[in-house]
Design a protein around this motif. Structure first.
Motif, PDB file in Angstrom:
ATOM      1  N   PHE A 123       0.833  -1.206   0.000  1.00  0.00           N
ATOM      2  CA  PHE A 123       0.000   0.000   0.000  1.00  0.00           C
ATOM      3  C   PHE A 123       0.869   1.258   0.000  1.00  0.00           C
ATOM      4  N   THR A 124       1.864   1.246   0.902  1.00  0.00           N
ATOM      5  CA  THR A 124       2.749   2.407   1.004  1.00  0.00           C
ATOM      6  C   THR A 124       3.396   2.715  -0.332  1.00  0.00           C
ATOM      7  N   TRP A 125       3.889   1.674  -0.981  1.00  0.00           N
ATOM      8  CA  TRP A 125       4.548   1.874  -2.273  1.00  0.00           C
ATOM      9  C   TRP A 125       3.580   2.413  -3.311  1.00  0.00           C
ATOM     10  N   VAL A 126       2.447   1.717  -3.412  1.00  0.00           N
ATOM     11  CA  VAL A 126       1.502   2.058  -4.473  1.00  0.00           C
ATOM     12  C   VAL A 126       1.019   3.491  -4.322  1.00  0.00           C
ATOM     13  N   VAL A 127       0.796   3.924  -3.071  1.00  0.00           N
ATOM     14  CA  VAL A 127       0.272   5.276  -2.873  1.00  0.00           C
ATOM     15  C   VAL A 127       1.366   6.327  -2.981  1.00  0.00           C
ATOM     16  N   SER A 128       2.501   6.053  -2.360  1.00  0.00           N
ATOM     17  CA  SER A 128       3.487   7.131  -2.278  1.00  0.00           C
ATOM     18  C   SER A 128       4.201   7.358  -3.609  1.00  0.00           C
ATOM     19  N   PHE A 129       4.265   6.329  -4.446  1.00  0.00           N
ATOM     20  CA  PHE A 129       5.011   6.497  -5.689  1.00  0.00           C
ATOM     21  C   PHE A 129       4.418   7.572  -6.604  1.00  0.00           C
ATOM     22  N   PRO A 130       3.143   7.420  -6.995  1.00  0.00           N
ATOM     23  CA  PRO A 130       2.603   8.476  -7.875  1.00  0.00           C
ATOM     24  C   PRO A 130       2.549   9.836  -7.188  1.00  0.00           C
ATOM     25  N   ILE A 131       2.199   9.860  -5.904  1.00  0.00           N
ATOM     26  CA  ILE A 131       2.097  11.147  -5.220  1.00  0.00           C
ATOM     27  C   ILE A 131       3.456  11.830  -5.145  1.00  0.00           C
ATOM     28  N   GLY A 132       4.481  11.031  -4.812  1.00  0.00           N
ATOM     29  CA  GLY A 132       5.822  11.601  -4.715  1.00  0.00           C
ATOM     30  C   GLY A 132       6.265  12.179  -6.048  1.00  0.00           C
ATOM     31  N   VAL A 133       6.037  11.415  -7.111  1.00  0.00           N
ATOM     32  CA  VAL A 133       6.450  11.884  -8.435  1.00  0.00           C
ATOM     33  C   VAL A 133       5.681  13.140  -8.804  1.00  0.00           C
ATOM     34  N   TYR A 134       4.371  13.130  -8.525  1.00  0.00           N
ATOM     35  CA  TYR A 134       3.559  14.300  -8.848  1.00  0.00           C
ATOM     36  C   TYR A 134       4.055  15.524  -8.089  1.00  0.00           C
ATOM     37  N   SER A 135       4.288  15.355  -6.781  1.00  0.00           N
ATOM     38  CA  SER A 135       4.721  16.499  -5.969  1.00  0.00           C
ATOM     39  C   SER A 135       6.032  17.070  -6.472  1.00  0.00           C
ATOM     40  N   ALA A 136       6.939  16.176  -6.887  1.00  0.00           N
ATOM     41  CA  ALA A 136       8.246  16.667  -7.307  1.00  0.00           C
ATOM     42  C   ALA A 136       8.152  17.375  -8.654  1.00  0.00           C
ATOM     43  N   THR A 137       7.358  16.807  -9.585  1.00  0.00           N
ATOM     44  CA  THR A 137       7.299  17.419 -10.913  1.00  0.00           C
ATOM     45  C   THR A 137       6.432  18.669 -10.904  1.00  0.00           C
ATOM     46  N   THR A 215       3.741   6.150   4.608  1.00  0.00           N
ATOM     47  CA  THR A 215       3.512   6.733   3.293  1.00  0.00           C
ATOM     48  C   THR A 215       3.945   8.186   3.274  1.00  0.00           C
ATOM     49  N   ALA A 216       3.572   8.912   4.332  1.00  0.00           N
ATOM     50  CA  ALA A 216       3.929  10.328   4.385  1.00  0.00           C
ATOM     51  C   ALA A 216       5.443  10.500   4.314  1.00  0.00           C
ATOM     52  N   GLY A 217       6.154   9.697   5.095  1.00  0.00           N
ATOM     53  CA  GLY A 217       7.610   9.791   5.099  1.00  0.00           C
ATOM     54  C   GLY A 217       8.182   9.470   3.728  1.00  0.00           C
ATOM     55  N   MET A 218       7.639   8.414   3.123  1.00  0.00           N
ATOM     56  CA  MET A 218       8.148   7.970   1.830  1.00  0.00           C
ATOM     57  C   MET A 218       7.925   9.037   0.770  1.00  0.00           C
ATOM     58  N   ILE A 219       6.756   9.674   0.787  1.00  0.00           N
ATOM     59  CA  ILE A 219       6.469  10.728  -0.189  1.00  0.00           C
ATOM     60  C   ILE A 219       7.493  11.842  -0.065  1.00  0.00           C
ATOM     61  N   ARG A 220       7.756  12.235   1.193  1.00  0.00           N
ATOM     62  CA  ARG A 220       8.702  13.336   1.400  1.00  0.00           C
ATOM     63  C   ARG A 220      10.076  12.990   0.862  1.00  0.00           C
ATOM     64  N   ARG A 221      10.512  11.746   1.134  1.00  0.00           N
ATOM     65  CA  ARG A 221      11.854  11.350   0.680  1.00  0.00           C
ATOM     66  C   ARG A 221      11.934  11.273  -0.837  1.00  0.00           C
ATOM     67  N   LEU A 222      10.902  10.641  -1.429  1.00  0.00           N
ATOM     68  CA  LEU A 222      10.923  10.491  -2.887  1.00  0.00           C
ATOM     69  C   LEU A 222      10.911  11.869  -3.544  1.00  0.00           C
TER      70      LEU A 222
END
Lengths: 341, 392
Positions: A123-137, A215-222
């Motif tokens: 779950f953490t991976w699936v959610v944080s991956f697109p969100i992290g990429v979106y936030s960064a771009t 998930t929150a932590g992972m998003i921030r790192r990604l």
């Protein structure tokens, strides 16, 4: 790669040993043990038959022996009352409270714990991956800000409370039965398709609840990693040469910034297991958490010890897997390791 | 410029010499603005940089309010921590009004009418618009022992004479939630502070030793850190706090819990210290100190530590939230602090089952300060971390 693998396996052995020592010390810290407390109580009641049984068990499980010997028996390197039978032989000991071998008490719980943890990581991976990429771009866009804020809230809310609220609303809106990992009629039933579906229906709440902070932590790192990469020269070059933006993103910077996804299994696992322990108390999930709390409170030492050992084992294995996977993916890491040595 | 000899013919070059006094440093002179910037101490630079982080400054202010409130909890809370009201058990929050029938009265609440619903045995409270109960300010109410030292009864605000003032409702014994939350702040916030001090000292010591001396000290510490980190945190906390003797007084338990929180948390700090020392010890100023015969402890304490102290403080701030959440979780499970010591976690312990969410949702309110404090600490720590390196 092979030497790195071997090296990593060899390191795991002393780590696990040290952990087992620590766990044994911790569960021995409270004065007395389950049986001696029991014996005191029985003495005051004058129940001789039960008293004899308790004394017998105390001898049987070597609780009257010195601590070091007890530890060695628990580990399985010293001949106990049943010969060599300890963790190393796969014997988790005996739960005094349930009057059953730990393996039987634990039963499905270890498996369900594993399922919940595994699902949470996915779950953490699936959610944080697109969100992290979106936030960064889309740095500093409204979407980025609101997602970051949501992430912070996820980080700051104690997840047991989130669990309570979620399950309440799940009950009102979807009619999911409160508590447990399956509908009541499937309890103690063999695995079937219906049971499987029922577990899936219940699984999402604990998974979301446990997963939020990770998930929150992972998003921030990604996001941070990807932002670093996006500013590098090779991205500018690629863009100048006219690569389509999406292709450019996927082909280079994204791959480099994927490292935290692998390396974080190691950090994620302890977090997930911690979260699972408390959330499952609230949701009364049949996983290891509630039983661990109870066993700790009643000093049911082998039960508590084996649980702790199992959870730590899971973590150590997880870290091992993530290290190996990372070394496989990223030559800098395995070469760096050798360069230091 | 062209050169030519003077008509006198004594070989001297003819050139212009200004009679004005000459300041050789004039090229390097700065505006007062620049001067202020270049002459500023490191700490001043950090302060300026920190001030530019708007969110962090606001968070810092909020935190300051929270931490200040723990000094005067007794005065701020309208009721005493343990005062019960058997007439108002599980009373819902009373809302604050300013106008009664279009007339300005000042802040007041409507009194509650109580009825026991005989069908489902539910306590039902309804605000009675005839009972106008204005709030009194700087008044005398429940008496308390200020800091446990001397008797006092002054409160910032209290209910009207004979009235009630439950702005956040009451719990199962009819105790005012707001007062309990205010008192709980004292415990919850200090748990984090004491815990972080312990972990700070441990991290500084282990990280310093392992980074500076290296060798097998380093290997040993690194292994230890690895082992501690591979434990799932919460079960370990649970096991340790279950090991605290039952016979201990609540105050001792409180210190026990903070020590436990600190004992496990230091690993991250130790790693940061080690990393910093490893890089700094190769710097010229460290070598210089060593050549001048400074002792190891002096080099670490006097030369290396100031260079990374700011980083450390920042990362320590960032790990207070996990401690506060940890304490909350432990107390929630009944393994942490126990009454009469009241922390936010202890208060949340009452919100443990699903009935609360359905019937008495205000019992979950202690989570609001938890979220606020954790969030602000995160932002504040982020700001500090950015400010820690002002020269970048």
């Amino acid at each position: 790669m092979f030497t790195y693998f071997i090296h990593r396996v060899l390191i795991m052995i002393p780590t696990l040993l040290a952990i087992s020592v620590l766990i044994f010390i911790i569960i021995q810290l409270p004065p007395g043990d389950y049986l001696s407390n029991q014996i005191l109580e029985l003495k005051s009641q004058g129940d001789t038959a039960a008293l004899a049984k308790a004394e017998f068990l105390r001898h049987q499980y070597g609780l009257d022996r010195p601590l070091i010997e007890q530890y060695a028996i628990w580990l399985g390197v010293w001949s106990g009352p049943n010969g060599f039978s300890g963790l190393l032989q796969g014997d988790l000991g005996y739960s005094f409270e349930f009057d059953l071998p730990v393996t039987e008490v634990v039963g499905d719980r270890l498996l369900l714990s594993f399922i919940v943890s595994f699902a949470t990581i996915i779950f953490t991976w699936v959610v944080s991956f697109p969100i992290g990429v979106y936030s960064a771009t889309h740095q500093y866009s409204i979407g980025d800000h609101s997602l970051t804020f949501l992430g912070f809230i996820g980080l700051a809310t104690p997840n047991f409370l989130l669990a309570l609220v979620l399950i309440y609303f799940a009950n009102i809106t979807f009619g999911t039965s409160i508590g447990g990992l399956m509908d009541p009629q499937y309890l103690d039933q063999p695995w079937s398709w219906g049971k499987f579906v029922s577990v899936l229906e219940h699984l999402w709440i604990p998974v979301i609840v446990i997963g939020t902070s990770g998930t929150a932590g992972m998003i921030r790192r990604l996001r941070a990693n990807l932002l670093d990469e996006l500013q590098k020269q090779y991205v500018v070059t690629g863009r100048a040469k006219g690569l389509p933006p999406l292709r450019l993103l996927i082909k280079y910077p994204l791959r480099v910034s994927l490292n935290p996804f692998i390396s974080d299994i190691g950090n994620l696992l302890p977090q997930v297991i911690s979260g699972a322990a408390i959330v499952s108390v609230v949701l009364s999930l049949p996983t290891t958490g509630p039983m661990l709390v109870h066993a700790l409170q009643s000093q049911d030492q082998y039960l508590a010890g084996s649980f702790l050992m199992f959870l730590s084992f899971l973590t150590v294995i997880g870290m091992f897997l993530s290290d190996v996977a990372l070394a496989g993916l990223d030559p800098r890491i395995r070469l760096g390791e050798q360069a230091v040595r | 410029m062209t050169l030519r000899t003077t008509s006198g013919g004594d070989g001297k070059l003819d050139h212009y010499v200004s009679g004005e006094p000459f300041d050789p440093y004039s090229v390097e002179s700065m505006t007062s603005e620049q001067e202020r910037y270049y002459m500023a101490s490191q700490w001043q630079m950090m302060w300026w940089k920190f001030c530019r982080h708007r969110l962090a400054v606001i968070s810092g202010a909020i935190l300051a309010v929270f931490y200040f409130s723990i000094l005067i909890s007794e005065f701020l809370a309208p009721y005493h921590l343990h005062s019960r009201d058997a007439q108002h058990i599980f009373a819902p929050p009373q809302s604050l009004h300013l106008f009664h029938k279009g007339e300005f009265v000042g802040p007041f609440v409507y009194g509650l009418d109580y009825r026991l619903n005989m069908e489902n045995l539910k306590r039902e409270y309804t605000p009675n618009p005839d009972k106008v109960q204005p709030i009194r300010f700087f008044c005398s109410g429940d008496s308390y022992k200020f800091w446990g030292l001397f008797e006092a009864s002054a409160h910032l605000f209290c209910p009207a004479e004979g009235g009630t003032l439950y702005l956040l409702g009451t719990d199962r014994l009819g105790r005012d939630m707001l007062s309990r939350i205010v008192y709980g702040t004292r415990i919850s916030l200090t748990v984090g502070l004491i815990g972080i001090s312990i972990s700070f000292l441990l991290g500084l010591f282990f990280g310093g030793v392992s980074g500076y001396f290296g060798g097998w000290w380093d290997t040993l510490t690194q292994r230890l850190i690895e082992i501690i980190r591979s434990f799932p945190e919460l079960p370990l906390w649970m096991a340790l706090s279950a090991a605290l003797p039952v016979t201990w007084s609540p105050t001792l338990i409180y210190f026990g819990i903070t020590v436990i929180l600190g004992l496990i948390d230091w690993t991250g700090l130790a790693r940061a210290v080690r990393g910093k020392i490893l890089s700094l010890r190769e710097e010229d100023f460290a070598t210089a100190a060593q050549l001048m015969g400074a002792s190891s402890s002096r080099i670490i304490g006097r030369h290396l530590m100031p260079s990374f102290m700011s980083h450390l403080i920042a990362s320590a701030t960032l790990s207070i939230p996990s401690m506060i959440l940890g304490e909350t979780a432990l107390s929630f499970l009944g393994l942490g602090l126990r009454p009469p010591i009241t922390s936010w976690g202890v208060l949340l312990n009452e919100a443990q089952n699903i009935n609360v969410v359905a019937l008495y949702p205000w019992l979950m309110l202690p989570v609001v300060p938890v979220i606020i404090v954790v969030l602000t600490l995160n932002f504040f720590g982020d700001g500090l971390r950015d400010a820690a390196d002002p020269y970048r």
